[in-house]
Design an enzyme around this catalytic site. Structure first.
Site: not given
Ligand code: DGL
Length: 266
Positions: A78, A187
């Site tokens: 993430c 993301c």
């Molecule tokens: N998959 C997460 C990222 O790479 C999402 C972040 C979130 O939950 O806002 O930023």
């Protein structure tokens, strides 16, 4: 007292939801004999809406859960958790911690138009880490960093494709109008909808995402400490979610993973 990890211990991977699954997939492809444990922290998604302090506390609690298992390495799949909390997590961890940051460097190097787009959560887009990456690799290219509020939430809700496409269109159109030839998926959730993004930007634009690079980095780090598994069979993959409705979360996890899976409560 928790036991120490060894080369047969699993690799931990987590994200605020299904975003880390493409990274888990790349790890599973590169290291098929390794056991893996994936946590979708669905109850806390999206991290991008939380304060930096809340995300740090949450990430440290998740790190403790994994270290009690114990895991032999931890992948923060993430970008938002990485930019907000990876240093704190490393400071508390005795195993390698691999994070993920927007792949601005390879996109800038490969761009021929000199314009690169970056899609990210608002927190990642505004972070010092992204500013540093743009400073370091954006001297000869124009880097357009775009926050995409609501996109993680729409993917976690399994919103209709048309809704997600409409959101994406508003952010992608200005990038294309300015001549972007590479778009960084900053993301991990956006990797889940990469086919849709590719349809929207057309075949001439290259999407840049970090899954394989993260898997290779994990392999290098495990090799460096002599912790690659010598297990001969297929590695097991265990899934957990913090969602109150584990069954509903399991449905989405299975669809993104590409197979029905058993998911346990966190
Ligand atoms: N998959 C997460 C990222 O790479 C999402 C972040 C979130 O939950 O806002 O930023």
């Amino acid at each position: 007292m928790s036991t120490l990890p060894n080369s047969s211990s699993p690799i931990g991977v987590f994200d605020s939801g299904v975003g880390g699954l493409p990274i888990l997939q790349a790890i599973h492809t590169l290291l098929p004999h390794e056991h893996k444990v994936y946590l979708a922290d669905t109850a806390y998604a999206p991290y991008g809406d939380k304060s930096a302090q809340d995300v740090q506390q949450r990430v440290l609690a998740i790190g403790q859960w994994f270290s009690a298992m114990p895991v032999k390495a931890l992948v923060v799949a993430c970008n938002t958790a990485t930019v907000l909390a990876v240093e704190a997590l490393r400071a508390h961890s005795t195993v390698p911690v691999i994070g993920v940051e927007p792949a601005i460097k390879p996109a800038a190097l490969a761009s021929t138009t000199g314009v690169v787009g970056v899609l990210a959560t608002a927190r990642t887009a505004a972070s010092a880490s992204v500013a540093k990456l743009v400073d370091a690799h954006g001297q000869h290219v124009h880097v357009l960093v775009q926050a995409c509020p609501g996109l993680v939430d729409a993917i976690e809700r399994d919103a209709p494709q048309a809704h997600i496409a409409a959101l994406l269109h508003t952010w992608l159109q200005p990038m294309l109008a300015q001549g972007a030839d590479h778009i960084v998926l900053g993301c991990t959730h956006y990797i889940v909808v990469r086919d849709l993004i590719q349809q929207l930007v057309g075949p001439k634009v290259t999407l840049v995402q970090p899954s394989e690079a993260v898997a290779r980095q994990l392999m290098r780090q495990l090799a460096a400490i002599g912790q690659l598994s010598n297990h001969a069979g297929a590695g097991e993959v265990a899934f957990y979610t913090s969602a109150p409705d584990v069954r509903a979360a399991a449905g989405l996890i299975g669809r993104v993973w590409g197979a029905e899976v058993e998911v346990l409560g966190f």
